[in-house]
Scaffold this active site. Structure first.
Site, PDB file in Angstrom:
ATOM      1  N   ARG A  51     -19.879 -12.039   1.037  1.00  0.00           N
ATOM      2  CA  ARG A  51     -19.110 -11.394   2.126  1.00  0.00           C
ATOM      3  C   ARG A  51     -18.001 -12.309   2.618  1.00  0.00           C
ATOM      4  O   ARG A  51     -16.971 -11.850   3.114  1.00  0.00           O
ATOM      5  CB  ARG A  51     -20.035 -10.976   3.274  1.00  0.00           C
ATOM      6  CG  ARG A  51     -19.282 -10.356   4.445  1.00  0.00           C
ATOM      7  CD  ARG A  51     -20.137  -9.491   5.354  1.00  0.00           C
ATOM      8  NE  ARG A  51     -21.413 -10.078   5.667  1.00  0.00           N
ATOM      9  CZ  ARG A  51     -21.613 -11.123   6.494  1.00  0.00           C
ATOM     10  NH1 ARG A  51     -20.585 -11.691   7.102  1.00  0.00           N
ATOM     11  NH2 ARG A  51     -22.813 -11.595   6.713  1.00  0.00           N
ATOM     12  N   TYR A 104       2.028   5.483   7.093  1.00  0.00           N
ATOM     13  CA  TYR A 104       0.890   6.158   6.464  1.00  0.00           C
ATOM     14  C   TYR A 104      -0.008   6.749   7.566  1.00  0.00           C
ATOM     15  O   TYR A 104      -0.267   6.087   8.587  1.00  0.00           O
ATOM     16  CB  TYR A 104       0.130   5.140   5.606  1.00  0.00           C
ATOM     17  CG  TYR A 104      -1.125   5.683   4.995  1.00  0.00           C
ATOM     18  CD1 TYR A 104      -1.085   6.765   4.132  1.00  0.00           C
ATOM     19  CD2 TYR A 104      -2.351   5.112   5.300  1.00  0.00           C
ATOM     20  CE1 TYR A 104      -2.249   7.259   3.582  1.00  0.00           C
ATOM     21  CE2 TYR A 104      -3.511   5.603   4.742  1.00  0.00           C
ATOM     22  CZ  TYR A 104      -3.448   6.688   3.886  1.00  0.00           C
ATOM     23  OH  TYR A 104      -4.603   7.189   3.350  1.00  0.00           O
ATOM     24  N   ASP A 176       3.869  -3.384   5.487  1.00  0.00           N
ATOM     25  CA  ASP A 176       3.018  -2.764   4.469  1.00  0.00           C
ATOM     26  C   ASP A 176       3.907  -2.552   3.247  1.00  0.00           C
ATOM     27  O   ASP A 176       4.795  -1.696   3.251  1.00  0.00           O
ATOM     28  CB  ASP A 176       2.468  -1.440   5.016  1.00  0.00           C
ATOM     29  CG  ASP A 176       1.590  -0.696   4.013  1.00  0.00           C
ATOM     30  OD1 ASP A 176       1.741  -0.931   2.801  1.00  0.00           O
ATOM     31  OD2 ASP A 176       0.775   0.137   4.448  1.00  0.00           O
TER      32      ASP A 176
HETATM   33  N1  PLP Z   1      -0.584   2.019   3.206  1.00  0.00           N
HETATM   34  C1  PLP Z   1       0.073   2.952   2.514  1.00  0.00           C
HETATM   35  C2  PLP Z   1       1.562   2.933   2.504  1.00  0.00           C
HETATM   36  C3  PLP Z   1      -0.622   3.935   1.803  1.00  0.00           C
HETATM   37  O1  PLP Z   1       0.049   4.881   1.117  1.00  0.00           O
HETATM   38  C4  PLP Z   1      -2.035   3.926   1.842  1.00  0.00           C
HETATM   39  C5  PLP Z   1      -2.805   4.954   1.133  1.00  0.00           C
HETATM   40  O2  PLP Z   1      -2.278   5.911   0.608  1.00  0.00           O
HETATM   41  C6  PLP Z   1      -2.680   2.934   2.583  1.00  0.00           C
HETATM   42  C7  PLP Z   1      -1.940   1.981   3.252  1.00  0.00           C
HETATM   43  C8  PLP Z   1      -4.173   2.873   2.658  1.00  0.00           C
HETATM   44  O3  PLP Z   1      -4.659   2.389   1.448  1.00  0.00           O
HETATM   45  P1  PLP Z   1      -6.169   2.668   0.919  1.00  0.00           P
HETATM   46  O4  PLP Z   1      -6.221   4.105   0.522  1.00  0.00           O
HETATM   47  O5  PLP Z   1      -6.320   1.703  -0.208  1.00  0.00           O
HETATM   48  O6  PLP Z   1      -7.078   2.387   2.071  1.00  0.00           O
END
Ligand code: PLP
Length: 390
Positions: A51, A104, A176
């Protein structure tokens, strides 16, 4: 009962394996309490409990670090685990976050529904407009969260101006980088303090693992993230890390190939019967084309969004006619996928909210894969023509 439960040493003389070994062990045996102390205190390298860290996650993390030009990144159980770790691991009650209004959906939901329970507030701003971001800043703003290219409109953030705003405020800039990937953008080179990925998407690239990555530029924040992730148990599976590492070897080839095809597909879709608009940052008619060209090193990615006339009936006809192309709400797979925001990523919104974002029933987002470009363009053209015929 026999002693079969005791572990047998790995056979001596086994040649060093070429591929990365998969190590699923939950726990690691130290040679003595002194040796365990040395590992916990960082005087010796080693692992103690999965972990906290394990070799397959470390190997993958170092590779993504290298792509991003960062050190000390963490692999976590999903992209959302990375978002959660960064927001909750670095902020405290009383802090405020400014988020991009086209983030997202789950990141938006976390800011709207979850962070307030811990005393962290948030506001959303149009990140294509630096003045709108500046206007959203409050004295207690501690973080700005940005996706440089938005989903599904593929709008491009004014990243350098936002970075200046974050520095002026003493707030962390978190990017992101899932859509853009380090092939097009290394956010730390534009002042990002925290970079994260849904590794699930283009980096792993085969739609068979769910993983995230998060890294901080400041080593103290990296340590804070690692401690918080260990406490929360955001641990990735060693097998998923192993698969993602294998996927990563072909990431750059896949990205380049899919990007070249995406540019062709965007041009082919434009002007077909019933196609109302095509959005691709590499096209001169994209609202943020100039910014994309400057910010993304001339890379425009593998995502194409387009809109057809005819509402839901035409959307159904298009998906049925495009039978060789997976209708699946993900992105970054080796094969092309199409998603329909109105019934997937943006389904929680009212039709009026979707309309305000330009997301009618006719909007599709395409994640272009590595199939032969001509075949793919022909399939799209045939499906669009079938949809237009009613
Ligand atoms: N950030 C973006 C831009 C995404 O498109 C996504 C999922 O589609 C995520 C984060 C979340 O990722 P995960 O599905 O791996 O949790």
């Amino acid at each position: 009962m026999s002693t079969v439960v005791r572990r047998t040493p790995w056979p001596e003389g086994t040649a060093r394996a070429l591929s990365t070994p998969l190590q699923p062990s939950v726990v690691y045996c130290a040679e003595s309490p002194d040796a365990l102390d040395a590992i916990y205190e960082g005087r010796d390298a080693g692992f103690t409990y999965a972990r906290e860290a394990h070799p397959n996650a470390e190997v993958l993390a170092r590779k993504i670090d290298a792509l991003e030009g960062l050190t000390g990144g963490l692999i976590l159980g999903s992209g959302m685990a990375a978002v959660t770790c960064a927001l909750m691991g670095l902020l405290k009650a009383g802090d405020h976050v400014v988020g991009a209004d086209r983030l997202y959906g789950r990141s938006l939901r976390m800011m709207a529904d979850d962070l307030p329970r811990f005393g962290i507030t948030s506001s959303l701003a149009d990140i294509t407009n630096a003045e709108a971001v500046r206007a959203a800043i409050r004295p207690e703003t501690r973080m700005i969260l940005v996706e440089t290219v938005s989903n599904p409109g593929l709008r491009v953030a004014d990243l350098d101006a936002i970075s200046d705003i974050a520095k002026g405020q003493g707030a962390l800039l978190m990017v992101d980088n899932t859509f853009t990937t380090p092939r097009a953008l290394r956010p730390a080179e534009h002042g990002a303090d925290i970079v994260l990925h849904s590794v699930t998407k283009l980096l792993a690239g085969h739609a068979d693992v769910t993983l995230g990555y998060v890294a901080a530029v400041d080593p103290e924040q990296t340590a804070q993230l690692r401690t918080f992730a260990t406490t929360l148990g955001l641990t990735p599976s060693p097998f998923d890390c192993w698969l993602a590492e294998r996927g990563l070897y072909s990431f750059e080839l896949r990205y380049d190939r899919a990007e070249a095809t995406a540019a062709l597909l965007a041009d082919r879709l434009d002007g077909l019967p019933g196609v109302r608009r095509v959005l691709y940052p590499g096209r001169a008619d994209h609202p943020d084309h100039a910014r994309a060209a400057q910010l993304l090193n001339g890379r425009f990615g593998n995502m194409v969004t387009f809109e057809i006339d005819g509402g839901r009936p035409a959307a159904n006809r298009f998906v049925r006619a495009a039978e060789q192309i997976a209708f699946a709400p993900t992105l970054g797979d080796v094969a092309t996928t199409i998603s329909h925001p109105a019934t997937s990523s943006h389904r929680a919104m009212s039709p009026e909210q979707r309309d305000s974002l330009g997301l009618s029933e006719g909007v599709f987002r395409v994640s272009v894969g590595i199939e032969p470009a001509d075949l793919l363009c022909d399939e799209f053209e045939a499906a669009v023509r079938a949809a237009a015929q009613g």
